[in-house]
Design a protein around this motif. Structure first.
Motif, PDB file in Angstrom:
ATOM      1  N   ALA A 132     -18.799  -1.162  -4.826  1.00 48.23           N
ATOM      2  CA  ALA A 132     -17.639  -1.838  -5.397  1.00 48.23           C
ATOM      3  C   ALA A 132     -16.988  -2.721  -4.343  1.00 48.23           C
ATOM      4  CB  ALA A 132     -16.647  -0.807  -5.925  1.00 48.23           C
ATOM      5  N   VAL A 133     -16.881  -4.020  -4.637  1.00 49.20           N
ATOM      6  CA  VAL A 133     -16.396  -4.997  -3.662  1.00 49.20           C
ATOM      7  C   VAL A 133     -15.045  -5.547  -4.091  1.00 49.20           C
ATOM      8  CG1 VAL A 133     -16.873  -7.190  -2.511  1.00 49.20           C
ATOM      9  CG2 VAL A 133     -18.760  -5.660  -3.121  1.00 49.20           C
ATOM     10  N   ASP A 134     -14.122  -5.609  -3.150  1.00 52.07           N
ATOM     11  CA  ASP A 134     -12.825  -6.222  -3.402  1.00 52.07           C
ATOM     12  C   ASP A 134     -12.134  -6.470  -2.066  1.00 52.07           C
ATOM     13  OD1 ASP A 134     -10.365  -7.023  -4.724  1.00 52.07           O
ATOM     14  OD2 ASP A 134     -11.048  -5.859  -6.439  1.00 52.07           O
ATOM     15  N   VAL A 135     -11.029  -7.218  -2.118  1.00 54.78           N
ATOM     16  CA  VAL A 135     -10.225  -7.436  -0.920  1.00 54.78           C
ATOM     17  C   VAL A 135      -8.817  -6.871  -1.083  1.00 54.78           C
ATOM     18  CG1 VAL A 135     -11.479  -9.496  -0.189  1.00 54.78           C
ATOM     19  CG2 VAL A 135      -9.556  -9.731  -1.772  1.00 54.78           C
ATOM     20  N   HIS A 136      -8.564  -6.225  -2.212  1.00 56.67           N
ATOM     21  CA  HIS A 136      -7.239  -5.711  -2.547  1.00 56.67           C
ATOM     22  C   HIS A 136      -7.063  -4.334  -1.920  1.00 56.67           C
ATOM     23  CE1 HIS A 136      -3.599  -5.327  -4.806  1.00 56.67           C
ATOM     24  NE2 HIS A 136      -4.053  -4.428  -5.669  1.00 56.67           N
ATOM     25  N   THR A 137      -6.359  -4.265  -0.798  1.00 57.69           N
ATOM     26  CA  THR A 137      -6.269  -3.027  -0.036  1.00 57.69           C
ATOM     27  C   THR A 137      -5.674  -1.863  -0.829  1.00 57.69           C
ATOM     28  OG1 THR A 137      -5.998  -4.377   1.943  1.00 57.69           O
ATOM     29  CG2 THR A 137      -5.560  -2.031   2.162  1.00 57.69           C
ATOM     30  N   PRO A 138      -4.614  -2.062  -1.617  1.00 57.44           N
ATOM     31  CA  PRO A 138      -4.142  -0.937  -2.436  1.00 57.44           C
ATOM     32  C   PRO A 138      -5.222  -0.420  -3.376  1.00 57.44           C
ATOM     33  CG  PRO A 138      -2.472  -2.652  -2.357  1.00 57.44           C
ATOM     34  CD  PRO A 138      -3.708  -3.223  -1.737  1.00 57.44           C
ATOM     35  N   GLY A 139      -5.999  -1.325  -3.972  1.00 58.03           N
ATOM     36  CA  GLY A 139      -7.079  -0.913  -4.854  1.00 58.03           C
ATOM     37  C   GLY A 139      -8.172  -0.168  -4.107  1.00 58.03           C
ATOM     38  N   GLN A 140      -8.478  -0.624  -2.892  1.00 58.60           N
ATOM     39  CA  GLN A 140      -9.483   0.067  -2.084  1.00 58.60           C
ATOM     40  C   GLN A 140      -9.048   1.503  -1.813  1.00 58.60           C
ATOM     41  OE1 GLN A 140      -9.567  -2.537   1.291  1.00 58.60           O
ATOM     42  NE2 GLN A 140     -10.987  -4.000   0.347  1.00 58.60           N
ATOM     43  N   GLY A 141      -7.794   1.666  -1.402  1.00 59.18           N
ATOM     44  CA  GLY A 141      -7.289   3.002  -1.132  1.00 59.18           C
ATOM     45  C   GLY A 141      -7.234   3.855  -2.387  1.00 59.18           C
ATOM     46  N   VAL A 143       0.851  -1.185   0.000  1.00 60.84           N
ATOM     47  CA  VAL A 143       0.000   0.000   0.000  1.00 60.84           C
ATOM     48  C   VAL A 143       0.888   1.237   0.000  1.00 60.84           C
ATOM     49  CG1 VAL A 143      -1.788   1.255   1.253  1.00 60.84           C
ATOM     50  CG2 VAL A 143      -1.774  -1.242   1.278  1.00 60.84           C
ATOM     51  N   THR A 144       0.621   2.165  -0.918  1.00 60.63           N
ATOM     52  CA  THR A 144       1.422   3.385  -0.994  1.00 60.63           C
ATOM     53  C   THR A 144       0.971   4.391   0.060  1.00 60.63           C
ATOM     54  OG1 THR A 144      -0.025   4.508  -2.565  1.00 60.63           O
ATOM     55  CG2 THR A 144       1.665   3.045  -3.482  1.00 60.63           C
ATOM     56  N   THR A 145       1.737   5.450   0.187  1.00 61.58           N
ATOM     57  CA  THR A 145       1.408   6.488   1.159  1.00 61.58           C
ATOM     58  C   THR A 145       0.045   7.104   0.862  1.00 61.58           C
ATOM     59  OG1 THR A 145       3.750   6.998   1.499  1.00 61.58           O
ATOM     60  CG2 THR A 145       2.149   8.685   2.139  1.00 61.58           C
ATOM     61  N   SER A 146      -0.199   7.443  -0.401  1.00 59.04           N
ATOM     62  CA  SER A 146      -1.468   8.094  -0.741  1.00 59.04           C
ATOM     63  C   SER A 146      -2.648   7.145  -0.560  1.00 59.04           C
ATOM     64  CB  SER A 146      -1.433   8.607  -2.183  1.00 59.04           C
ATOM     65  OG  SER A 146      -1.228   7.552  -3.103  1.00 59.04           O
ATOM     66  N   GLN A 147      -2.457   5.865  -0.893  1.00 53.86           N
ATOM     67  CA  GLN A 147      -3.527   4.895  -0.687  1.00 53.86           C
ATOM     68  C   GLN A 147      -3.824   4.720   0.793  1.00 53.86           C
ATOM     69  OE1 GLN A 147      -1.756   1.561  -2.656  1.00 53.86           O
ATOM     70  NE2 GLN A 147      -2.146   2.366  -4.715  1.00 53.86           N
ATOM     71  N   GLY A 148      -2.787   4.624   1.593  1.00 54.84           N
ATOM     72  CA  GLY A 148      -2.984   4.496   3.024  1.00 54.84           C
ATOM     73  C   GLY A 148      -3.669   5.711   3.627  1.00 54.84           C
ATOM     74  N   ASP A 149      -3.295   6.896   3.158  1.00 57.53           N
ATOM     75  CA  ASP A 149      -3.934   8.121   3.644  1.00 57.53           C
ATOM     76  C   ASP A 149      -5.425   8.123   3.315  1.00 57.53           C
ATOM     77  OD1 ASP A 149      -3.887  11.009   4.577  1.00 57.53           O
ATOM     78  OD2 ASP A 149      -4.507  11.280   2.494  1.00 57.53           O
ATOM     79  N   ALA A 150      -5.764   7.693   2.079  1.00 57.21           N
ATOM     80  CA  ALA A 150      -7.178   7.646   1.695  1.00 57.21           C
ATOM     81  C   ALA A 150      -7.934   6.647   2.555  1.00 57.21           C
ATOM     82  CB  ALA A 150      -7.299   7.279   0.213  1.00 57.21           C
ATOM     83  N   LEU A 151      -7.328   5.519   2.849  1.00 52.29           N
ATOM     84  CA  LEU A 151      -7.995   4.525   3.691  1.00 52.29           C
ATOM     85  C   LEU A 151      -8.264   5.077   5.086  1.00 52.29           C
ATOM     86  CD1 LEU A 151      -5.988   1.344   2.643  1.00 52.29           C
ATOM     87  CD2 LEU A 151      -8.450   1.669   2.346  1.00 52.29           C
ATOM     88  N   ARG A 152      -7.296   5.734   5.650  1.00 56.35           N
ATOM     89  CA  ARG A 152      -7.461   6.258   7.013  1.00 56.35           C
ATOM     90  C   ARG A 152      -8.538   7.345   7.077  1.00 56.35           C
ATOM     91  NH1 ARG A 152      -1.842   5.866   6.353  1.00 56.35           N
ATOM     92  NH2 ARG A 152      -0.888   4.250   7.655  1.00 56.35           N
ATOM     93  N   ARG A 153      -8.539   8.228   6.082  1.00 55.36           N
ATOM     94  CA  ARG A 153      -9.450   9.372   6.137  1.00 55.36           C
ATOM     95  C   ARG A 153     -10.854   9.058   5.628  1.00 55.36           C
ATOM     96  NH1 ARG A 153      -8.997  12.940   2.959  1.00 55.36           N
ATOM     97  NH2 ARG A 153      -7.502  12.099   1.445  1.00 55.36           N
ATOM     98  N   LEU A 154     -10.960   8.242   4.575  1.00 53.25           N
ATOM     99  CA  LEU A 154     -12.228   8.093   3.860  1.00 53.25           C
ATOM    100  C   LEU A 154     -12.972   6.807   4.170  1.00 53.25           C
ATOM    101  CD1 LEU A 154     -10.954   9.366   0.386  1.00 53.25           C
ATOM    102  CD2 LEU A 154     -12.128  10.673   2.165  1.00 53.25           C
ATOM    103  N   TRP A 155     -12.269   5.799   4.683  1.00 48.36           N
ATOM    104  CA  TRP A 155     -12.956   4.532   4.939  1.00 48.36           C
ATOM    105  C   TRP A 155     -14.140   4.682   5.893  1.00 48.36           C
ATOM    106  CZ3 TRP A 155     -12.765   0.112   2.382  1.00 48.36           C
ATOM    107  CH2 TRP A 155     -13.430  -0.996   2.945  1.00 48.36           C
ATOM    108  N   PRO A 156     -14.020   5.442   6.976  1.00 48.86           N
ATOM    109  CA  PRO A 156     -15.175   5.554   7.885  1.00 48.86           C
ATOM    110  C   PRO A 156     -16.428   6.118   7.220  1.00 48.86           C
ATOM    111  CG  PRO A 156     -13.178   6.325   8.969  1.00 48.86           C
ATOM    112  CD  PRO A 156     -12.839   6.135   7.514  1.00 48.86           C
ATOM    113  N   THR A 157     -16.256   6.884   6.129  1.00 46.82           N
ATOM    114  CA  THR A 157     -17.408   7.490   5.456  1.00 46.82           C
ATOM    115  C   THR A 157     -17.870   6.687   4.256  1.00 46.82           C
ATOM    116  OG1 THR A 157     -16.640   9.683   6.113  1.00 46.82           O
ATOM    117  CG2 THR A 157     -18.257   9.599   4.331  1.00 46.82           C
ATOM    118  N   TRP A 158     -16.934   6.191   3.453  1.00 40.32           N
ATOM    119  CA  TRP A 158     -17.280   5.558   2.180  1.00 40.32           C
ATOM    120  C   TRP A 158     -16.965   4.068   2.134  1.00 40.32           C
ATOM    121  CZ3 TRP A 158     -14.803   9.864  -1.352  1.00 40.32           C
ATOM    122  CH2 TRP A 158     -15.648  10.961  -1.373  1.00 40.32           C
ATOM    123  N   GLY A 159     -16.467   3.507   3.210  1.00 42.87           N
ATOM    124  CA  GLY A 159     -16.098   2.095   3.204  1.00 42.87           C
ATOM    125  C   GLY A 159     -16.941   1.277   4.160  1.00 42.87           C
ATOM    126  N   LEU A 160     -17.022  -0.024   3.905  1.00 40.92           N
ATOM    127  CA  LEU A 160     -17.705  -0.921   4.838  1.00 40.92           C
ATOM    128  C   LEU A 160     -17.102  -2.311   4.753  1.00 40.92           C
ATOM    129  CD1 LEU A 160     -20.699  -2.715   3.500  1.00 40.92           C
ATOM    130  CD2 LEU A 160     -20.073  -0.697   2.206  1.00 40.92           C
TER     131      LEU A 160
END
Length: 282
Positions: free
Chosen positions: A123-132, A54-71
């Motif tokens: 959109a469903v996946d298990v690929h964390t870099p792709g999620q971010g 997972v890259t820095t930008s992907q990780g940042d998106a996961l931390r900030r946006l997952w609570p709102t747009w992720g499940l």
């Protein structure tokens, strides 16, 4: 799956300040490594896990946006899609929702969402870099019609979606499992279609695409034989690539190798389930 679940992951790393990949803790408040745990039976599975980074930008998106747009797909609740796709104005009960199983790095998903802002994409996946990456794309493009689900789509369909809630289902470039002894692991098979059908509204479009010829042939055979779906093509064959499906990075790689991409467009048949009347509820 698709360009994706051929690359499913375990979210155990991120990139350092100079782009170098370094070990890092899992993302607080982000996607769970195994949201359904062991409390749900898995006779078929929609992905094949593999570790990745997972890259820095992907990780940042996961931390900030997952609570709102992720499940997380935990299988412990029934989703209210109107609520899930709601915004500051409240739930969106009139928003049609399409389920996409496997989105790779999310470029095509974001492009489709931008082209059709009046349709929600789950959109469903298990690929964390792709999620971010998809979360970051959605933010940069100002997309409020994308939600990212982490986990097994089989559990999502079986445990978490109410009847006739989806206006479409997309499965682009799923793992072809080319060896004969592994064909039973392919996603598009009668058991999966029977599982997906109840969540699809009558008339909903099931759209599959693959660059693996033998898998395309199996998809066409299985879909044609299933009583809940009918081919949109009068000749009963493959469909031209619809304009709404962008060419993905993985698809381009296959075409460069001489592969032929086949699209299959089938429609859910059946009648809409009527809501109970007041008299019936009494």
């Amino acid at each position: 799956m698709s360009d994706s679940s051929r690359n499913a992951d375990a979210p155990d790393a991120s990139a350092g300040s100079k782009g170098r990949v370094t070990a890092a803790p899992r993302f607080p408040g982000g996607p769970s490594p195994d949201p359904a745990g062991s409390h749900h039976e898995r006779r078929i599975r929609s992905f094949q896990p593999r570790r990745s980074r997972v890259t820095t930008s992907q990780g940042d998106a996961l931390r900030r946006l997952w609570p709102t747009w992720g499940l997380d797909i935990d299988g412990l609740r029934t989703l209210d899609l109107a609520e899930l796709f709601g915004d500051e104005r409240g739930p969106r009960p009139d928003l049609p929702v399409v389920l996409e199983i496997g989105f790779g790095m999310g470029e095509a998903t974001a492009e489709m969402a931008a082209a059709d802002p009046d349709t929600g994409i789950l959109a469903v996946d298990v690929h964390t870099p792709g999620q971010g990456n998809l979360l970051g794309l959605a933010e940069r493009k100002g997309l409020d019609n994308v939600r990212v689900a982490n986990g097994d789509a089989i559990i999502l369909l079986r445990e978490m979606l109410p009847p006739q809630c989806l206006d479409g289902l997309r499965v682009y470039f799923p793992d072809p499992w080319p060896k004969a002894r592994h064909h039973k692991r392919r996603l598009i098979q009668p058991e999966f279609l029977s599982l997906a059908a109840p969540s699809l509204k009558p008339g909903a479009l099931l759209h599959c695409a693959t660059d693996w010829e033998p898998y395309a042939e199996q998809m066409l055979e299985v879909l044609t034989a299933h009583p809940d779906f009918e081919n949109t093509q009068p000749d009963g064959g493959y469909a031209p690539r619809p304009a709404f499906r962008p060419r993905t990075r993985f698809e381009g790689q296959g075409l460069d190798k001489g592969h032929v991409v086949h699209d299959l467009l089938f429609r859910r048949v059946g009648r809409t389930t009527a809501a109970p009347t007041a008299a019936a509820q009494d």
